[in-house]
Design an enzyme around this catalytic site. Sequence first.
Site, short mmCIF file in Angstrom:
data_model
loop_
_atom_site.label_atom_id
_atom_site.label_comp_id
_atom_site.label_asym_id
_atom_site.label_seq_id
_atom_site.Cartn_x
_atom_site.Cartn_y
_atom_site.Cartn_z
CG ASP A 84 5.70 3.84 0.88
OD1 ASP A 84 5.98 4.49 1.92
OD2 ASP A 84 4.54 3.65 0.50
CE1 TYR B 9 -3.61 2.59 0.59
CE2 TYR B 9 -2.33 3.32 2.48
CZ TYR B 9 -3.37 3.52 1.59
OH TYR B 9 -4.15 4.64 1.70
CE LYS C 227 0.82 5.21 8.26
NZ LYS C 227 0.82 4.38 7.08
C1 LIG Z 1 0.24 4.91 5.67
C2 LIG Z 1 1.04 4.64 4.45
C3 LIG Z 1 1.01 5.50 3.34
C4 LIG Z 1 0.07 6.68 3.25
O1 LIG Z 1 0.33 7.64 4.20
P1 LIG Z 1 -0.87 8.67 4.59
O2 LIG Z 1 -0.20 9.64 5.52
O3 LIG Z 1 -1.93 7.83 5.20
O4 LIG Z 1 -1.29 9.32 3.32
C5 LIG Z 1 1.88 5.25 2.30
N1 LIG Z 1 2.70 4.18 2.32
C6 LIG Z 1 2.75 3.33 3.35
C7 LIG Z 1 3.72 2.19 3.33
C8 LIG Z 1 1.90 3.51 4.44
O5 LIG Z 1 1.89 2.62 5.43
#
Ligand SMILES: *Cc1c(COP(=O)(O)O)cnc(C)c1O
Length: 424
Positions: free
Chosen positions: A236, A141, A264
């Site tokens: 990511d 994701y 995060k």
């Molecule tokens: C949470 C998450 C996102 C998206 O971040 P948001 O601040 O919710 O837009 C992207 N990549 C990963 C791996 C994530 O866990």
Amino acid sequence: MTSKELFSRAKKVIPGGVNSPVRAFNGVGGDPVYMVSGKGSRMTTADGATLLDFCGSWGPLILGHARAEVVEAICKAACEGTSFGTNTPREVEFAELLCSMIPSMKMVRLMSSGTEATMTALRLARGYTGRRKIVKFDGCYHGHADYLLVAAGSGLLTGGITSSAGVSPAAAAEVLVPPYNDLAALNELIRTQGDEIAAIIVEPIAANMGLVPPAPGFLAGLRDAADRCGALLIFDEVITGFRMGPGSYGMLAGVTPDLTCLGKIVGGGLPIGAVGGREDVMSKLAPLGPVYQAGTLSGNPVAVASGIATLNLLRKENPYPEMERRCRTLAEGVNALARTLGVPMHCAAKGSLFTPYFCPHAVNSLADAKRCDTKAHAAFFHAMLDRGIYLPPSQFEVGFVSAAHSDSDIQIFLRAAADALKSG
Ligand SMILES: *Cc1c(COP(=O)(O)O)cnc(C)c1O
């Protein structure tokens, strides 16, 4: 006002009653719980219950709820003004801190969410390479931008199918979706379409299909594949950044991506995102280069103050070995219970991340994760909630141990798990 009353009011004015779908408990059934406060490893519900929190706001709260130094930094910054729409000193300090803690980040751009970070990284990769196609792995994701809401279809070689209504099929067709941990499938895509691929994007530890660590050699294989075809490699690290150590997971794995996305943890509980990496690539961003990206609240001084306080505490206190030890105790404890009670489940763990999988087989891909018993997981989730333990409300997520969890919190978890598994 109870959780039940709040949810019924919410459903009238907010679609599904929630501002992010997984909060709706669709993965586990039942009505969601409303939180009114949190401190350390615990949070208090609108119904007056105290819960031990193993969701940690989905990752940001590595220091637990309302850590004093972080709250203090937020209050101080807010009192000085919440936004200026100009440059501020703190964003310079924060960018320097990120670049010093992740050496492959020669430059970094700040924004307000992880979704913006991955979206920007992909636009940057396309602008830099002049190519269109993106490789993303099935089950990873990367936020909710159009290109990234794509699942593997049977027509893997002709692009993915959308996993959301409203996504342009043209955007989805430009995204190739091999299985996670499958270098052979990736190499086949590189062989047939390598010269069209702008970027390979991956969660270096997959944490959005349940916990799926990279197989040995997988990340190095991605680096090699990207180099062979001239694509950029994007890690990511919105979850893994500063989660496994005081820097990126790429550093620990010894694999250097061209771009790293953060979110995060680096916001310390406030909205933030960042993308950084090679100077020649980052220099393509406006106003230096032709790739446009912008944000009214980007580099917001309050969010940045929260991020600086969080990263400085992580650097100073190095809670990682203890978090990892506690998470291992939790996972080994659950595995011992499963064996003793004859429950066909196991708990995967890496660093301070864990997922209780209701299946006996190891989970190395989305296909493996989908073969688990999600009904048994849902029953476990509710049995744990009844016993005061809050887990992520879906099998396809990870649990988080924070620096605020104590050894006794882990023992409380294991006693609840013993009880929950016996009753189930
Ligand atoms: C949470 C998450 C996102 C998206 O971040 P948001 O601040 O919710 O837009 C992207 N990549 C990963 C791996 C994530 O866990």
